[in-house]
Design a protein around this motif. Structure first.
Motif, PDB file in Angstrom:
ATOM      1  N   UNK A 191      18.993 -25.839  57.927  1.00  0.00           N
ATOM      2  CA  UNK A 191      19.064 -24.793  56.907  1.00  0.00           C
ATOM      3  C   UNK A 191      18.146 -25.072  55.713  1.00  0.00           C
ATOM      4  N   UNK A 192      17.569 -26.256  55.690  1.00  0.00           N
ATOM      5  CA  UNK A 192      16.807 -26.759  54.528  1.00  0.00           C
ATOM      6  C   UNK A 192      15.675 -25.833  54.077  1.00  0.00           C
ATOM      7  N   UNK A 193      15.552 -25.673  52.767  1.00  0.00           N
ATOM      8  CA  UNK A 193      14.369 -25.020  52.176  1.00  0.00           C
ATOM      9  C   UNK A 193      13.725 -25.992  51.185  1.00  0.00           C
ATOM     10  N   UNK A 194      12.403 -26.035  51.186  1.00  0.00           N
ATOM     11  CA  UNK A 194      11.723 -26.894  50.202  1.00  0.00           C
ATOM     12  C   UNK A 194      11.717 -26.206  48.831  1.00  0.00           C
ATOM     13  N   UNK A 195      11.238 -26.931  47.817  1.00  0.00           N
ATOM     14  CA  UNK A 195      11.319 -26.410  46.442  1.00  0.00           C
ATOM     15  C   UNK A 195      10.536 -25.099  46.274  1.00  0.00           C
ATOM     16  N   UNK A 196       9.405 -24.989  46.975  1.00  0.00           N
ATOM     17  CA  UNK A 196       8.598 -23.775  46.858  1.00  0.00           C
ATOM     18  C   UNK A 196       9.358 -22.562  47.376  1.00  0.00           C
ATOM     19  N   UNK A 197      10.000 -22.745  48.519  1.00  0.00           N
ATOM     20  CA  UNK A 197      10.772 -21.623  49.088  1.00  0.00           C
ATOM     21  C   UNK A 197      11.959 -21.288  48.188  1.00  0.00           C
ATOM     22  N   UNK A 198      12.585 -22.332  47.675  1.00  0.00           N
ATOM     23  CA  UNK A 198      13.730 -22.092  46.771  1.00  0.00           C
ATOM     24  C   UNK A 198      13.271 -21.318  45.540  1.00  0.00           C
ATOM     25  N   UNK A 199      12.135 -21.739  44.985  1.00  0.00           N
ATOM     26  CA  UNK A 199      11.627 -21.054  43.783  1.00  0.00           C
ATOM     27  C   UNK A 199      11.345 -19.579  44.079  1.00  0.00           C
ATOM     28  N   UNK A 200      10.717 -19.313  45.236  1.00  0.00           N
ATOM     29  CA  UNK A 200      10.430 -17.915  45.595  1.00  0.00           C
ATOM     30  C   UNK A 200      11.716 -17.101  45.721  1.00  0.00           C
ATOM     31  N   UNK A 201      12.713 -17.677  46.360  1.00  0.00           N
ATOM     32  CA  UNK A 201      13.986 -16.940  46.531  1.00  0.00           C
ATOM     33  C   UNK A 201      14.643 -16.697  45.174  1.00  0.00           C
ATOM     34  N   UNK A 202      14.549 -17.693  44.297  1.00  0.00           N
ATOM     35  CA  UNK A 202      15.138 -17.518  42.964  1.00  0.00           C
ATOM     36  C   UNK A 202      14.389 -16.455  42.164  1.00  0.00           C
ATOM     37  N   UNK A 203      13.063 -16.462  42.284  1.00  0.00           N
ATOM     38  CA  UNK A 203      12.275 -15.439  41.575  1.00  0.00           C
ATOM     39  C   UNK A 203      12.684 -14.047  42.064  1.00  0.00           C
ATOM     40  N   UNK A 204      12.887 -13.936  43.358  1.00  0.00           N
ATOM     41  CA  UNK A 204      13.289 -12.626  43.912  1.00  0.00           C
ATOM     42  C   UNK A 204      14.670 -12.235  43.383  1.00  0.00           C
ATOM     43  N   UNK A 205      15.563 -13.221  43.357  1.00  0.00           N
ATOM     44  CA  UNK A 205      16.921 -12.941  42.875  1.00  0.00           C
ATOM     45  C   UNK A 205      16.889 -12.536  41.404  1.00  0.00           C
ATOM     46  N   UNK A 206      15.983 -13.134  40.657  1.00  0.00           N
ATOM     47  CA  UNK A 206      15.939 -12.789  39.230  1.00  0.00           C
ATOM     48  C   UNK A 206      15.526 -11.328  39.048  1.00  0.00           C
ATOM     49  N   UNK A 207      14.779 -10.788  40.012  1.00  0.00           N
ATOM     50  CA  UNK A 207      14.378  -9.376  39.933  1.00  0.00           C
ATOM     51  C   UNK A 207      15.396  -8.421  40.523  1.00  0.00           C
ATOM     52  N   UNK A 208      16.147  -8.859  41.532  1.00  0.00           N
ATOM     53  CA  UNK A 208      17.010  -7.879  42.227  1.00  0.00           C
ATOM     54  C   UNK A 208      18.499  -8.016  41.894  1.00  0.00           C
ATOM     55  N   UNK A 209      18.831  -8.969  41.020  1.00  0.00           N
ATOM     56  CA  UNK A 209      20.238  -9.096  40.608  1.00  0.00           C
ATOM     57  C   UNK A 209      21.062  -9.993  41.501  1.00  0.00           C
ATOM     58  N   UNK A 210      20.437 -10.603  42.513  1.00  0.00           N
ATOM     59  CA  UNK A 210      21.178 -11.490  43.418  1.00  0.00           C
ATOM     60  C   UNK A 210      21.532 -12.815  42.746  1.00  0.00           C
ATOM     61  N   UNK A 211      22.523 -13.470  43.312  1.00  0.00           N
ATOM     62  CA  UNK A 211      22.942 -14.783  42.797  1.00  0.00           C
ATOM     63  C   UNK A 211      22.622 -15.829  43.862  1.00  0.00           C
ATOM     64  N   UNK A 212      21.820 -16.828  43.481  1.00  0.00           N
ATOM     65  CA  UNK A 212      21.507 -17.915  44.416  1.00  0.00           C
ATOM     66  C   UNK A 212      22.622 -18.949  44.351  1.00  0.00           C
ATOM     67  N   UNK A 213      23.155 -19.281  45.517  1.00  0.00           N
ATOM     68  CA  UNK A 213      24.193 -20.310  45.654  1.00  0.00           C
ATOM     69  C   UNK A 213      23.504 -21.523  46.268  1.00  0.00           C
ATOM     70  N   UNK A 214      23.678 -22.677  45.646  1.00  0.00           N
ATOM     71  CA  UNK A 214      22.901 -23.828  46.102  1.00  0.00           C
ATOM     72  C   UNK A 214      23.772 -24.932  46.678  1.00  0.00           C
ATOM     73  N   UNK A 215      23.410 -25.372  47.888  1.00  0.00           N
ATOM     74  CA  UNK A 215      23.929 -26.633  48.428  1.00  0.00           C
ATOM     75  C   UNK A 215      22.991 -27.703  47.884  1.00  0.00           C
TER      76      UNK A 215
END
Ligand code: URP
Ligand code: ZN
Ligand code: ZN
Length: 465
Positions: A164-188
């Protein structure tokens, strides 16, 4: 429209404790009135429930479950049918489970698969988070569509490389997307790359018992990942919810972020509050029963977690219910702890264990209801439909006997798993009756619900932002 009156109990919500009668009409709370007043005694009803001497609580909201989750070459043992039934037995009337995106597949396919597993099978209401395993242009776009249709939170993993692992770049991209669409990132939040090195070294040195699962998944590697997740979220301008926090230093990272005013939230689970590395070190292969990630920690961490819950450094207690039978499933890791499927059963006993914390003085009654019902509902866009007893809310109501004594055991629990992590533990307090949208699911400690009563809940976005 059917009418139910619950009378004589102490209504406990996150904000109030009131001796009130509750009128339910057509599956919703219609009114509260002080017990014994003309208003309350004038209500006509098809059904009256005597709650004298009990608490009347909003149904529990367990925002972290994994029914039928594929993991380590096997599947979590509870189906949506058995798992939601067990949830109801324990006073939980809403679960939010994790749909999984498989590597190379779309979010939609993963979500459809989870809908197919749950549809028509649940005893209580349910929603979904989405696990993002493959962050790419297309899955990032899909995040927007999912948020719009009510899947508003996305779990990413800094652990489990190759799965399931994502590297920091992928995590950053997902967070940037969430910041625009209102989603909440849940982190393991565990540094899985470093952990895998330590796993390899432990196995090479013959340290293969379950206790070494706890040894290699070091506090520093949970704290480091938590810190990194906070900084990535900060750079992205996104909120962050850290799941299954187990280590004192990880609580410190969350507290520091919150102190700076960052929208960072934390969840812990009963296993971290009540169990410890002593359990992982139980003789024979018994420790395998307690293998989960993040791992159990030495006892000293528990006081920091309780303090975090009291101070609102941590906001939610979920179960991370992910049950694997000892026989045939946990046993897959005999001689190699890294092959023990990660996860523990717990969906049935969260409300009771947290009530025990009220009895033991760790929490107030209202904070109990807040962290187990109201806050998870607000965090994941379900409030006030779920998580409270107020006019207009769904009539998800638990009649809770605070003086009943019970012994937790696999002999008597309702989860489809052959052991209990709390075997033999005596607790004070027990669910007596549970209503889901006004319909009895548990009545005087008998199951009267049915598969398919539970409906899917599209969710709004996080209500703490
Ligand atoms: O050990 C755990 N927690 N298993 C379930 C998957 C996860 O990481 O939440
Ligand atoms: Zn996790
Ligand atoms: Zn989990």
């Amino acid at each position: 429209m059917s009418r139910t009156v619950i009378h004589g109990g102490l209504v406990v919500t996150a904000s109030d404790e009131i001796h009130a009668d509750v009128l339910i009409e057509g599956g919703r709370i219609a009114a509260l009135a002080a017990h014994g007043t003309d208003a309350a005694t004038s209500w006509s009803a098809d059904r009256r429930i005597d709650a004298t001497g009990t608490y009347v609580l909003p149904g529990g909201v367990d925002a972290h479950t994994h029914m039928e989750m594929p993991f380590g070459g096997t599947y979590a043992a509870d189906t949506f049918e058995t798992g939601t039934r067990a949830a109801a037995w324990g006073g939980t009337t809403t679960i939010v489970d994790f749909a999984i995106q498989t590597m190379g597949r779309s979010l939609r396919e993963g979500l459809d698969t989870w809908h197919a597993k749950a549809d028509g099978r649940c005893a209580v209401d349910y929603g979904f988070h989405m696990i993002l395993s493959d962050v790419n242009e297309s899955s990032l776009k899909e995040m927007d569509r999912l948020v719009a249709e009510g899947v508003t939170s996305f779990k990413l993993f800094m652990a489990y490389p190759g799965v399931f692992y994502s590297d920091d770049g992928r995590i950053l991209r997902a967070m940037q997307r969430a910041s625009g669409n209102g989603g909440l990132v849940m982190m393991h939040a565990e540094n899985g790359i470093a952990i895998d090195v330590l796993v390899e070294q432990a196995l090479a040195e013959g340290r293969t018992d379950p206790r070494y699962h706890g040894d290699v998944r070091k506090v520093a590697l949970e704290a480091e990942a938590t810190h990194r997740a906070v900084q990535l979220a900060r750079v992205a301008g996104a909120p962050l919810y850290v799941v299954h926090v187990s280590a004192d230093e990880a609580v410190d990272e969350i507290a520091a972020a919150r102190h700076k005013g960052l929208p960072v939230f934390g969840e812990t689970c009963p296993q971290y509050l009540f169990l410890s590395t002593d359990n992982l070190a139980e003789p024979g292969f018994e420790g395998a029963k307690y293998v989960c990630s993040t791992p159990l920690r030495p006892r000293e961490h528990q006081e920091v977690l309780w303090r975090g819950l009291r101070n609102n450094e941590l906001q939610v207690v979920s179960t991370d219910h992910c049950p694997f039978c000892f026989s045939g499933q946990k046993e897959m890791g005999r001689g190699d702890f890294s092959k023990i499927p990660n996860g523990m059963p717990g969906v049935e006993h969260r409300m009771d264990l947290l009530h025990q914390a009220v009895v033991d003085g760790h929490l107030s009654r209202r904070r109990w209801v807040e962290i187990a019902c109201a806050s998870p509902a607000r965090m994941f866009g379900l409030y006030p439909k779920k998580g409270t007893i107020a006019p207009g809310a769904d009539a998800d109501v638990v009649i809770y006997d605070p003086g009943a004594e019970q012994t937790i055991s696999a002999e008597t629990h309702h989860m489809a798993v052959d052991y209990s992590a709390y075997e033999g533990r005596r607790v004070t307090g027990q669910v007596r009756t549970v209503l889901s949208r006004g319909v009895p699911v548990i009545e005087d400690r008998a199951y009267v619900g049915h598969a398919g009563h539970g409906t899917y809940l599209p969710r709004g976005t996080c209500q703490y932002l």
